[in-house]
Design an enzyme around this catalytic site. Sequence first.
Site, PDB file in Angstrom:
ATOM      1  N   ASN A 181     -10.725   2.342   3.557  1.00  0.00           N
ATOM      2  CA  ASN A 181     -10.241   2.310   1.999  1.00  0.00           C
ATOM      3  C   ASN A 181     -11.493   1.262   1.291  1.00  0.00           C
ATOM      4  O   ASN A 181     -11.785   1.738   0.237  1.00  0.00           O
ATOM      5  CB  ASN A 181      -9.026   1.586   1.839  1.00  0.00           C
ATOM      6  CG  ASN A 181      -8.741   1.388   0.491  1.00  0.00           C
ATOM      7  OD1 ASN A 181      -8.748   2.273  -0.311  1.00  0.00           O
ATOM      8  ND2 ASN A 181      -8.407   0.222   0.131  1.00  0.00           N
ATOM      9  N   TRP A 211     -21.393  11.900 -18.993  1.00  0.00           N
ATOM     10  CA  TRP A 211     -22.125  11.837 -17.645  1.00  0.00           C
ATOM     11  C   TRP A 211     -23.648  12.534 -17.526  1.00  0.00           C
ATOM     12  O   TRP A 211     -23.895  13.023 -18.450  1.00  0.00           O
ATOM     13  CB  TRP A 211     -21.175  12.530 -16.554  1.00  0.00           C
ATOM     14  CG  TRP A 211     -19.707  11.922 -16.534  1.00  0.00           C
ATOM     15  CD1 TRP A 211     -18.769  12.583 -17.102  1.00  0.00           C
ATOM     16  CD2 TRP A 211     -19.325  10.560 -16.413  1.00  0.00           C
ATOM     17  NE1 TRP A 211     -17.486  11.852 -17.297  1.00  0.00           N
ATOM     18  CE2 TRP A 211     -18.065  10.508 -16.738  1.00  0.00           C
ATOM     19  CE3 TRP A 211     -19.872   9.444 -15.931  1.00  0.00           C
ATOM     20  CZ2 TRP A 211     -17.045   9.240 -16.570  1.00  0.00           C
ATOM     21  CZ3 TRP A 211     -19.264   8.242 -15.636  1.00  0.00           C
ATOM     22  CH2 TRP A 211     -17.795   8.150 -16.016  1.00  0.00           C
ATOM     23  N   TRP A 214     -16.689  11.383 -12.169  1.00  0.00           N
ATOM     24  CA  TRP A 214     -15.900  11.134 -11.120  1.00  0.00           C
ATOM     25  C   TRP A 214     -15.393  12.101 -10.701  1.00  0.00           C
ATOM     26  O   TRP A 214     -14.944  12.184  -9.417  1.00  0.00           O
ATOM     27  CB  TRP A 214     -14.668  10.017 -11.647  1.00  0.00           C
ATOM     28  CG  TRP A 214     -13.764  10.439 -12.693  1.00  0.00           C
ATOM     29  CD1 TRP A 214     -14.127  10.241 -13.995  1.00  0.00           C
ATOM     30  CD2 TRP A 214     -12.702  11.341 -12.652  1.00  0.00           C
ATOM     31  NE1 TRP A 214     -13.109  10.969 -14.867  1.00  0.00           N
ATOM     32  CE2 TRP A 214     -12.161  11.365 -13.990  1.00  0.00           C
ATOM     33  CE3 TRP A 214     -12.012  11.606 -11.675  1.00  0.00           C
ATOM     34  CZ2 TRP A 214     -11.053  12.074 -14.286  1.00  0.00           C
ATOM     35  CZ3 TRP A 214     -10.745  12.463 -11.935  1.00  0.00           C
ATOM     36  CH2 TRP A 214     -10.368  12.579 -13.261  1.00  0.00           C
ATOM     37  N   TRP A 255       1.831   1.723  -3.472  1.00  0.00           N
ATOM     38  CA  TRP A 255       0.754   2.334  -4.160  1.00  0.00           C
ATOM     39  C   TRP A 255       0.958   3.869  -4.081  1.00  0.00           C
ATOM     40  O   TRP A 255       0.661   4.604  -5.126  1.00  0.00           O
ATOM     41  CB  TRP A 255      -0.688   2.185  -3.737  1.00  0.00           C
ATOM     42  CG  TRP A 255      -1.108   0.614  -4.235  1.00  0.00           C
ATOM     43  CD1 TRP A 255      -1.378  -0.411  -3.832  1.00  0.00           C
ATOM     44  CD2 TRP A 255      -1.817   0.659  -5.615  1.00  0.00           C
ATOM     45  NE1 TRP A 255      -2.056  -1.310  -4.614  1.00  0.00           N
ATOM     46  CE2 TRP A 255      -2.269  -0.671  -5.691  1.00  0.00           C
ATOM     47  CE3 TRP A 255      -1.998   1.504  -6.927  1.00  0.00           C
ATOM     48  CZ2 TRP A 255      -2.835  -1.085  -7.085  1.00  0.00           C
ATOM     49  CZ3 TRP A 255      -2.475   1.038  -7.757  1.00  0.00           C
ATOM     50  CH2 TRP A 255      -3.131  -0.197  -8.055  1.00  0.00           C
ATOM     51  N   GLU A 315       0.604  -1.193  -0.062  1.00  0.00           N
ATOM     52  CA  GLU A 315      -0.205  -0.033  -0.092  1.00  0.00           C
ATOM     53  C   GLU A 315       0.871   1.161  -0.063  1.00  0.00           C
ATOM     54  O   GLU A 315       0.526   2.304  -0.571  1.00  0.00           O
ATOM     55  CB  GLU A 315      -0.831   0.043   1.311  1.00  0.00           C
ATOM     56  CG  GLU A 315      -2.108  -1.161   1.180  1.00  0.00           C
ATOM     57  CD  GLU A 315      -2.809  -1.327  -0.114  1.00  0.00           C
ATOM     58  OE1 GLU A 315      -3.209  -0.031  -0.502  1.00  0.00           O
ATOM     59  OE2 GLU A 315      -2.965  -2.397  -0.497  1.00  0.00           O
ATOM     60  N   TRP A 350     -10.059   7.610  -7.438  1.00  0.00           N
ATOM     61  CA  TRP A 350     -11.232   8.058  -8.363  1.00  0.00           C
ATOM     62  C   TRP A 350     -10.972   7.481  -9.588  1.00  0.00           C
ATOM     63  O   TRP A 350     -11.968   6.985 -10.269  1.00  0.00           O
ATOM     64  CB  TRP A 350     -11.547   9.461  -8.193  1.00  0.00           C
ATOM     65  CG  TRP A 350     -12.235   9.771  -7.134  1.00  0.00           C
ATOM     66  CD1 TRP A 350     -11.863  10.122  -5.664  1.00  0.00           C
ATOM     67  CD2 TRP A 350     -13.666   9.460  -6.656  1.00  0.00           C
ATOM     68  NE1 TRP A 350     -12.900  10.216  -4.988  1.00  0.00           N
ATOM     69  CE2 TRP A 350     -13.924   9.830  -5.381  1.00  0.00           C
ATOM     70  CE3 TRP A 350     -14.700   9.168  -7.597  1.00  0.00           C
ATOM     71  CZ2 TRP A 350     -15.274   9.897  -4.787  1.00  0.00           C
ATOM     72  CZ3 TRP A 350     -15.830   8.949  -7.126  1.00  0.00           C
ATOM     73  CH2 TRP A 350     -16.199   9.361  -5.676  1.00  0.00           C
TER      74      TRP A 350
HETATM   75  C1  LIG Z   1     -11.739   6.853  -4.235  1.00  0.00           C
HETATM   76  C2  LIG Z   1     -10.565   6.863  -3.300  1.00  0.00           C
HETATM   77  C3  LIG Z   1     -10.002   7.869  -2.877  1.00  0.00           C
HETATM   78  C4  LIG Z   1      -8.662   7.751  -2.043  1.00  0.00           C
HETATM   79  N1  LIG Z   1      -8.237   9.140  -1.643  1.00  0.00           N
HETATM   80  C5  LIG Z   1      -7.124   9.168  -0.892  1.00  0.00           C
HETATM   81  C6  LIG Z   1      -6.568  10.426  -0.438  1.00  0.00           C
HETATM   82  O1  LIG Z   1      -7.143  11.395  -0.688  1.00  0.00           O
HETATM   83  N2  LIG Z   1      -5.403  10.232   0.289  1.00  0.00           N
HETATM   84  C7  LIG Z   1      -4.907   9.107   0.549  1.00  0.00           C
HETATM   85  O2  LIG Z   1      -3.868   9.135   1.420  1.00  0.00           O
HETATM   86  N3  LIG Z   1      -5.365   8.112   0.115  1.00  0.00           N
HETATM   87  C8  LIG Z   1      -6.358   8.075  -0.459  1.00  0.00           C
HETATM   88  N4  LIG Z   1      -6.856   6.829  -0.855  1.00  0.00           N
HETATM   89  C9  LIG Z   1      -6.230   5.770  -0.516  1.00  0.00           C
HETATM   90  C10 LIG Z   1      -6.714   4.808   0.742  1.00  0.00           C
HETATM   91  O3  LIG Z   1      -8.102   4.760   0.744  1.00  0.00           O
HETATM   92  C11 LIG Z   1      -6.087   5.498   1.775  1.00  0.00           C
HETATM   93  O4  LIG Z   1      -5.064   5.845   2.007  1.00  0.00           O
HETATM   94  C12 LIG Z   1      -6.414   4.905   3.168  1.00  0.00           C
HETATM   95  O5  LIG Z   1      -7.815   4.169   3.341  1.00  0.00           O
HETATM   96  C13 LIG Z   1      -6.019   5.691   4.464  1.00  0.00           C
HETATM   97  O6  LIG Z   1      -6.202   4.861   5.667  1.00  0.00           O
HETATM   98  P1  LIG Z   1      -4.812   4.344   6.506  1.00  0.00           P
HETATM   99  O7  LIG Z   1      -4.027   5.420   6.729  1.00  0.00           O
HETATM  100  O8  LIG Z   1      -5.614   3.726   7.523  1.00  0.00           O
HETATM  101  O9  LIG Z   1      -4.279   3.311   5.455  1.00  0.00           O
HETATM  102  P2  LIG Z   1      -3.646   1.828   5.607  1.00  0.00           P
HETATM  103  O10 LIG Z   1      -4.468   0.756   5.150  1.00  0.00           O
HETATM  104  O11 LIG Z   1      -3.174   1.715   7.271  1.00  0.00           O
HETATM  105  O12 LIG Z   1      -2.508   2.055   4.672  1.00  0.00           O
HETATM  106  C14 LIG Z   1      -1.185   2.790   5.014  1.00  0.00           C
HETATM  107  C15 LIG Z   1      -0.920   4.014   3.945  1.00  0.00           C
HETATM  108  O13 LIG Z   1      -0.644   3.436   2.759  1.00  0.00           O
HETATM  109  C16 LIG Z   1      -0.978   4.364   1.749  1.00  0.00           C
HETATM  110  N5  LIG Z   1      -2.126   3.972   0.939  1.00  0.00           N
HETATM  111  C17 LIG Z   1      -3.021   2.775   1.369  1.00  0.00           C
HETATM  112  N6  LIG Z   1      -3.896   2.318   0.334  1.00  0.00           N
HETATM  113  C18 LIG Z   1      -3.479   3.174  -0.681  1.00  0.00           C
HETATM  114  C19 LIG Z   1      -3.812   3.346  -1.822  1.00  0.00           C
HETATM  115  N7  LIG Z   1      -4.879   2.814  -2.653  1.00  0.00           N
HETATM  116  N8  LIG Z   1      -3.464   4.481  -3.052  1.00  0.00           N
HETATM  117  C20 LIG Z   1      -2.405   5.174  -2.459  1.00  0.00           C
HETATM  118  N9  LIG Z   1      -1.809   5.006  -0.892  1.00  0.00           N
HETATM  119  C21 LIG Z   1      -2.592   4.101  -0.257  1.00  0.00           C
HETATM  120  C22 LIG Z   1      -1.533   5.628   2.404  1.00  0.00           C
HETATM  121  O14 LIG Z   1      -0.628   6.588   2.788  1.00  0.00           O
HETATM  122  C23 LIG Z   1      -1.901   4.706   4.080  1.00  0.00           C
HETATM  123  O15 LIG Z   1      -2.074   5.936   4.906  1.00  0.00           O
HETATM  124  C24 LIG Z   1      -8.239   6.741  -1.731  1.00  0.00           C
HETATM  125  C25 LIG Z   1      -8.596   5.435  -2.213  1.00  0.00           C
HETATM  126  C26 LIG Z   1      -9.867   5.558  -2.928  1.00  0.00           C
HETATM  127  C27 LIG Z   1     -10.452   4.391  -3.531  1.00  0.00           C
END
Ligand SMILES: Cc1cc2nc3c(=O)[nH]c(=O)nc-3n(C[C@H](O)[C@H](O)[C@H](O)COP(=O)(O)OP(=O)(O)OC[C@H]3O[C@@H](n4cnc5c(N)ncnc54)[C@H](O)[C@@H]3O)c2cc1C
Length: 502
Positions: A353, A315, A371, A287, A284, A394
């Site tokens: 997430n 849309w 979107w 990512w 993650e 998105w």
């Molecule tokens: C539509 C959509 C919008 C999102 N918008 C954002 C946003 O604005 N900012 C954001 O940081 N993340 C975003 N994410 C990715 C992800 O949902 C969040 O990073 C995550 O839910 C944050 O929670 P956590 O810190 O507990 O994550 P954890 O699951 O603990 O993950 C650790 C860290 O890994 C990174 N990470 C995790 N999943 C992703 C991912 N899919 N893409 C990129 N980085 C990731 C984040 O920095 C996160 O804090 C988005 C995902 C979707 C589907």
Amino acid sequence: MENLLDSGLVWLRRDLRTTDHAALSNALQLCKKVFVAFVFDTEILKELDRHDQRVEFIWESLVQVNTNLVQLSQNNGCSLIVRHGVASEVITSLAQQLEVNAVFCSHDDEPQSLHRDSLVEQILAQFKIRFFHYKDHVLLERSEVLTQSQKPYSVFTPYKNAWLKVIQETDLQEFPIKQLAHRLAATPLSVHSPLPSLAQLGFEKTALSELKIPLGENGAQHLLQDFESRINDYSATRNFPSIKGPSYLGVHLRFGTISIRQLARLAWPHYLQNKEGATVWLSELIWRDFYAQILHHHPHIVGRSFKLAYDKIEWEQGPKAQELFQAWCQAKTGYPLVDAAMEQLNQTGYMHNRLRMVVASFLVKHLGLDWRLGEAYFAKKLNDFDLASNNGGWQWASSSGCDAQPYFRIFNPVTQSEKFDKDGKFIKRYLPQLAKLDHKNIHAPWLMPKMLLDHAGVVLGQNYPHPIVDHAQARAKTLLRYAVVSTKNQLEQQKQFDLTQK
Ligand SMILES: Cc1cc2nc3c(=O)[nH]c(=O)nc-3n(C[C@H](O)[C@H](O)[C@H](O)COP(=O)(O)OP(=O)(O)OC[C@H]3O[C@@H](n4cnc5c(N)ncnc54)[C@H](O)[C@@H]3O)c2cc1C
């Protein structure tokens, strides 16, 4: 000592901490005297709502940065210099006022920030002040991971494989601060001013403290410690919103109250031992790097589809579309999992997430809305809003992104609910009016006999909405809508997908 610069100014932006900090560490190594400043940038603040929680989050983080600077400098008069104004003007005039030789900061690759930084560099150059900037926000950035033909990757798995080959132990190393902290300089009286209050900045106190979100650098360390004991359960728990599965560190990564290297240092030894939870979590973090480099190489994604053909999609427009969008924002779609997720976002500034994927897919593929509307709403509401990751998420959901889900994959919000919130525990937390529904019916209350609904105190259309869209009809409409981008290749993908579904 003779090669050292006389003095430097560290300009904090999305790196609000005093440990493992690339720009601060480099400044302390290169300069005899180091000042540290933050600017509440009116160019950014003017776009925000007066109740924006993120401004308070920054404010609280700065209080901690200041306390840490005082301690690190052993109370020699060093404090955080805080200003309120147009950052490019304020920082360049502060650098002149302090008569520093250089300004130090971390990379920020968002297009507007790059524009601001190049302006700052030009102005500083006129006064012979140098501008040093460093990678700090991500583990591998810009063009550090390229294909064999020196092109940026646009598909995640090969990017990740290459990333794992490129990354070195040195990329994870901590940038030392403490050893050279005696170079932190006393703030001249002519420059010193107290941290402006939220009211002085034009903002109001928010529900942040009631939400008990751990704040600043201390809060981030607390969350990381808490996550350490759960890291190897991550892959098993991360998809279930009622379980404490993820780290909740997103907002801290966004504002740099924790170093991404510290997170990677935690995951790395587990990854080397093939532990699944930490390996998935590391993935993650990769990512995050992936989306940051996509933004760097493809800035057109701000406002446009990564795959430009997807901008041909038409849309829904007009008053009905407006109504649907409002229902989505206000958690009134009639699909309990979607509404509970939107309540979580509206009430806390966080969304799990799995739910981000569900509600994003719902907006685009059930409501037929652009979107970019959802992206903008998330940008306004998410504490951890990050341009690159939000856009990536998105565009993944709308299938217009670099490594997106195929356009014909349409999440069924009821099935998602049955799978990831089996007992309806999460739904009940955010939709208390559905608390008496049993775990079988809570995912689609409109299918229940009226007598049972009455018994549970749910009156559709009164205390909970009827579904605003029918899944099967929406699915059929979306497939038609996306036909405009349907190429032979995509039809082939669909065939394979259908086969795997049988
Ligand atoms: C539509 C959509 C919008 C999102 N918008 C954002 C946003 O604005 N900012 C954001 O940081 N993340 C975003 N994410 C990715 C992800 O949902 C969040 O990073 C995550 O839910 C944050 O929670 P956590 O810190 O507990 O994550 P954890 O699951 O603990 O993950 C650790 C860290 O890994 C990174 N990470 C995790 N999943 C992703 C991912 N899919 N893409 C990129 N980085 C990731 C984040 O920095 C996160 O804090 C988005 C995902 C979707 C589907």
